[in-house]
Structures are given as structure tokens and as C-alpha cells.
Motif scaffolding. Structure first.
Motif, short mmCIF file in Angstrom:
data_model
loop_
_atom_site.label_atom_id
_atom_site.label_comp_id
_atom_site.label_asym_id
_atom_site.label_seq_id
_atom_site.Cartn_x
_atom_site.Cartn_y
_atom_site.Cartn_z
N LEU A 320 0.84 -1.17 0.14
CA LEU A 320 0.08 -0.02 0.07
C LEU A 320 1.05 1.17 -0.02
O LEU A 320 2.07 1.33 0.32
N GLY A 321 0.23 2.26 -0.31
CA GLY A 321 1.13 3.69 -0.66
C GLY A 321 1.73 3.86 0.78
O GLY A 321 2.81 4.56 0.98
N ASP A 322 0.95 3.31 1.84
CA ASP A 322 1.59 3.79 3.07
C ASP A 322 3.30 3.46 3.30
O ASP A 322 3.77 4.36 4.06
N LEU A 323 3.58 2.50 2.52
CA LEU A 323 4.98 2.06 2.45
C LEU A 323 5.98 3.28 2.18
O LEU A 323 7.09 3.08 2.49
N TRP A 324 5.54 4.10 1.43
CA TRP A 324 6.28 5.10 0.80
C TRP A 324 6.44 6.31 1.85
O TRP A 324 7.22 7.26 1.67
N PHE A 325 5.88 6.33 3.01
CA PHE A 325 5.83 7.28 4.10
C PHE A 325 6.47 6.98 5.41
O PHE A 325 5.91 7.54 6.45
N THR A 326 7.04 5.87 5.42
CA THR A 326 7.49 5.02 6.74
C THR A 326 8.77 6.08 7.33
O THR A 326 8.63 6.12 8.43
N SER A 327 9.35 6.76 6.65
CA SER A 327 10.49 7.52 7.02
C SER A 327 10.18 8.94 7.95
O SER A 327 11.14 9.22 8.52
N GLY A 328 8.84 9.00 7.78
CA GLY A 328 8.30 10.20 8.49
C GLY A 328 8.67 11.60 7.74
O GLY A 328 8.03 12.59 8.20
N GLY A 359 -3.17 4.03 1.98
CA GLY A 359 -4.43 3.17 1.29
C GLY A 359 -4.56 2.57 0.05
O GLY A 359 -5.20 1.70 -0.31
N ARG A 360 -3.64 3.15 -0.73
CA ARG A 360 -3.80 3.34 -2.23
C ARG A 360 -2.81 1.69 -2.54
O ARG A 360 -1.80 1.75 -2.09
N LYS A 361 -3.38 0.91 -3.54
CA LYS A 361 -2.66 -0.38 -3.70
C LYS A 361 -1.64 -0.05 -4.74
O LYS A 361 -1.94 0.21 -5.82
N MET A 362 -0.43 -0.03 -4.47
CA MET A 362 0.81 0.49 -5.46
C MET A 362 1.31 -0.94 -6.27
O MET A 362 1.92 -0.74 -7.19
N GLY A 363 1.21 -2.10 -5.53
CA GLY A 363 1.91 -3.13 -5.99
C GLY A 363 1.72 -4.43 -4.86
O GLY A 363 0.86 -4.37 -4.06
N HIS A 364 2.41 -5.58 -5.18
CA HIS A 364 2.34 -6.55 -4.35
C HIS A 364 3.63 -7.39 -4.57
O HIS A 364 4.43 -7.29 -5.65
N LEU A 365 4.10 -8.33 -3.35
CA LEU A 365 5.19 -8.92 -3.49
C LEU A 365 4.63 -10.29 -3.38
O LEU A 365 3.70 -10.71 -2.39
N THR A 366 5.17 -11.44 -4.15
CA THR A 366 4.78 -12.77 -3.80
C THR A 366 6.09 -13.49 -3.61
O THR A 366 7.07 -13.08 -4.05
N LEU A 367 5.94 -14.19 -2.47
CA LEU A 367 7.07 -14.92 -2.10
C LEU A 367 6.85 -16.62 -2.54
O LEU A 367 5.73 -17.03 -1.96
N THR A 368 7.72 -17.23 -3.09
CA THR A 368 7.52 -18.69 -3.14
C THR A 368 8.78 -19.08 -2.54
O THR A 368 10.05 -18.56 -2.47
N GLY A 369 8.85 -20.57 -2.48
CA GLY A 369 10.13 -21.37 -1.73
C GLY A 369 9.76 -22.69 -1.83
O GLY A 369 8.42 -23.26 -2.01
N ALA A 370 10.51 -23.69 -1.34
CA ALA A 370 10.43 -24.92 -1.28
C ALA A 370 9.57 -25.43 -0.08
O ALA A 370 8.88 -26.51 -0.13
N THR A 371 9.56 -24.70 0.91
CA THR A 371 8.68 -24.99 2.28
C THR A 371 7.87 -23.86 2.78
O THR A 371 8.34 -22.75 2.51
N LEU A 372 6.72 -24.19 3.49
CA LEU A 372 5.94 -23.05 3.89
C LEU A 372 6.70 -22.26 4.95
O LEU A 372 6.79 -20.95 5.00
N GLU A 373 7.65 -22.99 5.68
CA GLU A 373 8.41 -22.40 6.78
C GLU A 373 9.27 -21.32 6.20
O GLU A 373 9.31 -20.32 6.52
N SER A 374 9.98 -21.60 5.19
CA SER A 374 11.01 -20.80 4.41
C SER A 374 10.24 -19.54 4.10
O SER A 374 10.79 -18.39 3.94
N VAL A 375 8.96 -19.84 3.38
CA VAL A 375 8.43 -18.78 2.67
C VAL A 375 7.83 -17.60 3.90
O VAL A 375 7.95 -16.34 3.52
N ARG A 376 7.41 -18.30 4.93
CA ARG A 376 7.04 -17.37 6.00
C ARG A 376 8.30 -16.52 6.58
O ARG A 376 7.96 -15.56 6.65
N ALA A 377 9.33 -17.16 6.55
CA ALA A 377 10.57 -16.57 7.18
C ALA A 377 10.74 -15.41 6.32
O ALA A 377 11.12 -14.19 6.66
N ASN A 378 11.04 -15.80 5.21
CA ASN A 378 11.33 -14.61 4.09
C ASN A 378 10.13 -13.64 4.02
O ASN A 378 10.54 -12.45 3.78
N ALA A 379 8.81 -13.94 3.87
CA ALA A 379 8.07 -13.03 4.00
C ALA A 379 7.91 -11.97 5.20
O ALA A 379 7.77 -10.69 4.99
#
Ligand code: ADP
Ligand code: MG
Length: 387
Positions: A320-328, A359-379
Motif C-alpha cells: 500500500l502507499g503507506d510504505l512510501w511514508f514510513t521514514s516520517g 491506502g492505495r494499492k501500489m503493488g504486491h510482493l509474492t514469495l515462493t519457496g521450497a517449504t511453507l516455513e521458508s516462505v513465511r520466514a522470508n515474508a
């Protein structure tokens, strides 16, 4: 240019889409990869899909000239959002194959008609009441409170919704809505939310993706996780069966997403449907051997539907657009893409929107990997890096 009704429409032809948002952009990408030309109709001169399409018709959705230009360019037409006026789709359908049909869109764009359809199909929804008149408001039964008042039309990402605890709050909320037609839904204790995306062809064949587990924040989808281990099998199967009944009941052609609430007692109620690819299905581009957008192309063109197979666990994080404003700082600052992309199995999608807004949808990230655990850790690392 093919004759109306001449199916399948083969690569080399032009596929049209009403709506120029990110869903239209990803539809255009999928169509172009398969050798189609694309035409987008959108009122915005600078839309995410318009920027990547061969043709961009800049017109209102109800503009007869704009629709005629689209029908002149495109061999078949689909939509990327449900608030396109149904009469525009009917108008186009005289000249070209259109899917989904105007009748299905008309139901999906009105919560009252939508819930009546779910009930007709034997799929339970949350307890609710229709409020179109002051008399209906006065007759609301206490067991529906606390509840959520939702406008019947034009709500999305939690907009058009108000939580109400008391009768007085309900009256105030309905007045604040402008006394438009609404539904009051009982506020349910959700164990989790999930959705099912399916594609149904003109011959009634249905293929579907596995049930996805979704996390919403402030009414907006934040995270989708897809792995057989993250929900009980009975819930996943129940959701798939209900989604199929809903699509069959509509005689639906195209890609359909149905959202559900899973409750603590293991039961499932349907929330709403989207007559198009859905945010919770973006992971299919990297984690499945056919994506929701390719299935939209195939249903529209009358091509065979490949049953999807998920070949990797997946987590999708909305950006979301909020991520562009985290630095203050007041000015938007680009998130730390280089650090995020250093993680394994990260797929970055940005929709080409120039102006980030909270609140504006700017994009998304998809994470893939060998196991659910590794994908969760990277996410979780990616989420931390993004702040
Ligand atoms: P939208 O069209 O904005 O997506 P939804 O009806 O799907 O609207 O509601 C958005 C979110 O609000 C849901 O995903 C869910 O998290 C929450 N929500 C909606 N209705 C209920 C309900 N009856 N009980 C509990 N939570 C709800
Ligand atoms: Mg929703």
C-alpha cells in the motif's frame, strides 16, 4: 477481426477490457504473452492498464461512442471491476462476445442481490437485514447488533462500511450514508478469512485454485497465504463446493472469486464475490502453472481451461502507499526494494501508479519457496524491511 460468436478467438486477435486498473494491467500482460493484442477502456487518461495496452480508449464507461470504438477494436470484451454499468456490457454484447455477462455483474455489484443469490444457491451468509426504508430500519432485530452497515453498492476495501454497536449508532450511520440502500450484517467472530478463485467456461467446465487464507487490515487485504496445511481440509473443500454452486447458479463465464468467513465452530459463511480476478489470487502468477489472468484470457477467448496446479507454497503481501511514508518525511520515499529483492523467492509487482497515497494499492510482493516455513520466514523479513 472475427465474427461475433466465432470461438475460439485465437492469438493475433484483440481482447478488450473495461477498466484500466492493476487487474486490467495484469490481464493485458497475460493476453500479450499469449500473442493477443489488447484494448483498454478507462475514463482516466493515465491508467495502469492503459499504459501497457496496445489501444487505450479514454472514455466514460457509459459513453456510447467509447463503447463502439472498443467493439470496433476488440474481438471479445471482459471487465476488470464490477462497477462497470451493466447496460454498457449489454450494449457491447450485441456486437461481441462479452464475459462475464451483464446479468452476473449486476448481481455482484449489489450486496442485496448478491446475498439473495447466495441464499438461492443454498450457501449461508452472515445473518443480515436489508435497509432501504426507515420502516425497515425501525424493524431491525436486536440479534443483528453489534453489526456492520454496508452500502449495497460501490463499496470496496472496507469503504462504505460502518461498524455499529447500538440502535442509535445504526440510525446515525444510515443517515450518514445518505439513507442509501444498505445491508446490516451481524458482526461475526472470525477464526480466519479465505477465498476461492475459479474459472468457468462457456461449456460449464470449472477449474479452480486451492482455497487461499487471507488477512485483512482495516478492511483491505494485507496478506494471502496459500498452502494445504494452513486450513482444515473440510473448510477448504466446503469453500470450493460453495464457490462452484454460486458460479453454476449464475451460469457464469469467466474468472470468479468468492470470499468466505471461517468461524470458530468450523462452519463457513460466504461474504461476497468478485466477478473478475482478485487480489487474493495474484500469487497464482508465480506459484501455479496457470495464473488467474491467463484463465481470464482463456475463458474470454473460448480456449480450453487448464486445471491449475500450485507448485510452490506462496505468500502475497500487498504494497500500500503507506510504505512510501514510513521514514516520517512528507515527500514519498521509495521502499527498500534492493534489500527486499536480495531475499530468495521474492517477486516484485508494481502497477505503475505515479502517486503513492496511504491506502492505495501500489503493488504486491509474492514469495515462493521450497517449504511453507521458508516462505513465511522470508515474508516476515520482507515485511520488516518494508517497515
Ligand atoms: P469490501 O467490499 O470492502 O471488501 P467486505 O464486506 O468484504 O467489504 O468487508 C471487508 C472486511 O471487513 C472483511 O474482509 C472482513 O475482514 C470484515 N468484515 C466484513 N463483514 C464482516 C462481518 N459480518 N463480521 C466480521 N467481519 C466482517
Ligand atoms: Mg471484501
Amino acid at each position: 477481426m472475427t465474427q461475433n460468436g466465432d470461438l475460439p478467438i485465437l492469438p493475433g486477435a484483440t481482447l478488450g477490457v473495461l477498466g484500466g486498473g492493476q487487474l486490467g494491467r495484469m490481464f493485458a500482460h497475460a493476453a500479450q504473452r499469449m500473442g493477443y493484442f489488447t484494448a483498454v477502456l478507462d475514463p482516466d487518461a493515465d491508467s495502469p492498464a492503459g499504459r501497457v495496452s496496445h489501444h487505450h480508449i479514454h472514455s466514460d464507461y457509459a459513453d456510447v461512442d467509447g463503447l463502439a470504438r472498443l467493439a470496433g477494436l476488440a474481438d471479445a470484451v471482459t471487465t476488470e471491476f464490477e462497477n462497470v454499468p451493466a447496460p454498457s456490457l449489454e450494449h457491447l454484447a450485441v456486437a461481441r462476445p462479452v464475459s462475464p455477462a451483464a446479468s452476473a455483474i449486476a448481481i455482484a455489484q449489489d450486496r442485496i442481490a448478491e446475498k439473495a443469490h447466495f441464499t438461492r444457491c443454498g450457501v449461508p451468509c452472515a445473518p443480515y437485514a436489508v435497509i432501504e426504508t426507515a420502516a425497515q430500519l425501525a424493524a431491525i432485530e436486536d440479534h443483528l447488533l453489534p453489526g456492520i452497515l454496508k452500502t449495497a453498492r460501490l463499496g470496496y476495501d472496507g469503504k462504505g462500511q460502518q461498524r455499529v454497536k447500538t440502535r442509535a449508532e445504526l440510525v446515525e450511520a444510515w443517515q450518514a450514508s445518505g439513507c442509501v440502500p444498505c445491508v446490516l450484517e451481524k458482526l461475526l467472530p472470525l477464526e480466519f478469512e479465505c477465498s476461492v478463485i475459479l474459472a468457468r467456461g462457456r461449456d460449464g467446465q470449472i477449474v479452480h485454485f486451492p482455497a487461499q487464507r487471507n488477512l485483512h487490515r482495516d478492511g483491505i487485504l494485507a496478506v494471502t497465504e496459500v498452502h494445504a496445511l494452513n486450513m482444515p481440509k473440510t473448510v477448504a473443500q466446503g469453500a470450493v463446493n460453495s464457490a462452484k454452486s454460486i458460479a453454476n447458479g449464475l451460469g457464469y463465464v469467466g474468472v470468479l472469486c468468492v470470499e468466505f468467513f471461517a468461524l470458530a465452530d468450523g462452519s463457513l459463511v460466504v461474504n461476497e464475490m468478485a466477478p473478475r480476478p482478485h487480489n487474493s489470487g495474484h500469487y497464482t502468477m508465480e506459484a501455479c502453472d496457470v495464473s488467474q489472468f491467463e484463465l481470464q484470457v482463456r475463458t474470454l477467448a473460448g480456449l480450453p481451461l487448464a486445471p491449475p496446479r500450485q507448485h510452490s507454497p506462496a505468500i502475497m503481501l500487498n504494497l500500500l502507499g503507506d510504505l512510501w511514508f514510513t521514514s516520517g518525511e512528507e515527500k514519498p520515499v521509495s521502499p527498500r526494494w534492493s534489500d527486499v529483492l536480495a531475499l530468495p523467492g521474492v517477486h516484485l509487482h508494481l502497477y505503475g501508479k505515479i502517486e503513492p497515497r496511504p491506502g492505495r494499492k501500489m503493488g504486491h510482493l509474492t514469495l515462493t519457496g521450497a517449504t511453507l516455513e521458508s516462505v513465511r520466514a522470508n515474508a516476515s523479513q520482507a515485511a520488516q524491511l518494508l517497515g
